[in-house]
Design an enzyme around this catalytic site. Sequence first.
Site, PDB file in Angstrom:
ATOM      1  CB  ILE A 196      43.160  36.980  53.944  1.00 51.33           C
ATOM      2  CG1 ILE A 196      43.252  35.528  54.437  1.00 51.33           C
ATOM      3  CG2 ILE A 196      41.455  36.977  53.399  1.00 51.33           C
ATOM      4  CD1 ILE A 196      42.220  35.138  55.696  1.00 51.33           C
ATOM      5  CE1 TYR A 241      47.695  45.238  44.721  1.00 53.66           C
ATOM      6  CE2 TYR A 241      47.672  47.433  45.812  1.00 53.66           C
ATOM      7  CZ  TYR A 241      47.791  46.226  45.693  1.00 53.66           C
ATOM      8  OH  TYR A 241      47.692  45.419  46.928  1.00 53.66           O
ATOM      9  CE  LYS A 249      47.105  44.017  50.138  1.00 57.67           C
ATOM     10  NZ  LYS A 249      46.872  43.083  50.937  1.00 57.67           N
TER      11      LYS A 249
END
Length: 260
Positions: A98, A161, A168
Amino acid sequence: MIDLSSLTLLKGKKALVTGVANDQSIAWGCAKAFNAFGAEVAVTYLNEKAKRFVQPLAEEIRSPLLMPMDLQKPGELEAAFEAVEKKWGTLDIVLHSIAYAPKDDLHGRVVDCSKDGFLVAMELSCWSFIRMAKLAEPLMKNGGTLFTMTYYGSQMVVENYNMMGPVKAALESSARYLAAELGPKNIRVHAISPGPLKTRAASGISEFDKLLQKAQAKAPSRSLVSIDDVGVAVAVLAMNGAKLITGDTLYIDGGYHIMD
């Protein structure tokens, strides 16, 4: 003597897979692989709109549990784990796939992202994994494996990104700390970093097709990864034969991450 069956099967294991959106989802590739190796697999879906895509997939793998999980709705995450406990009483595998960031923040520079957008991205993409680990811990009575999905943009600056890179990176660091804290209970933690894949989540990244072309051209394998490639590799890491592998970010990308 090594029991070879333990290296090839997940028979009797109970798995919870979150983040399945459709048949192109990385989470679906993992759910299929867990099932193929013998595990029972519970599946979650985001909302009623997504359910019509996910339900046929859950039926395909004979999932005994299909549950809603919208992390922005209080209690739905906890309710999923309560359903797992009621059904099975135990849990061996959790897959967290997710990630979310508001579009305006994701498409802009990191330096321009809003506080609210950053916090939402961190909560849904990173903290939710920590929360899942907390909920899974008492159910993993005989140990288990926790997986989360990351990307190369956490370590290197990948064009477009943007804000998901720092998010992340935090997720990968969280995986290391969880591995250290839960290791004494024989719970392993892995951050899985696939190469670029055409998924619904990836569609939110600008000029994603260019990223795919670059990955295929530069990867030593000269090929793009598939959801099945990721699924089988993840399933192997959930097997008893991989019981001493934990805490790393594991790349499944044809070697792309080793190239400059």
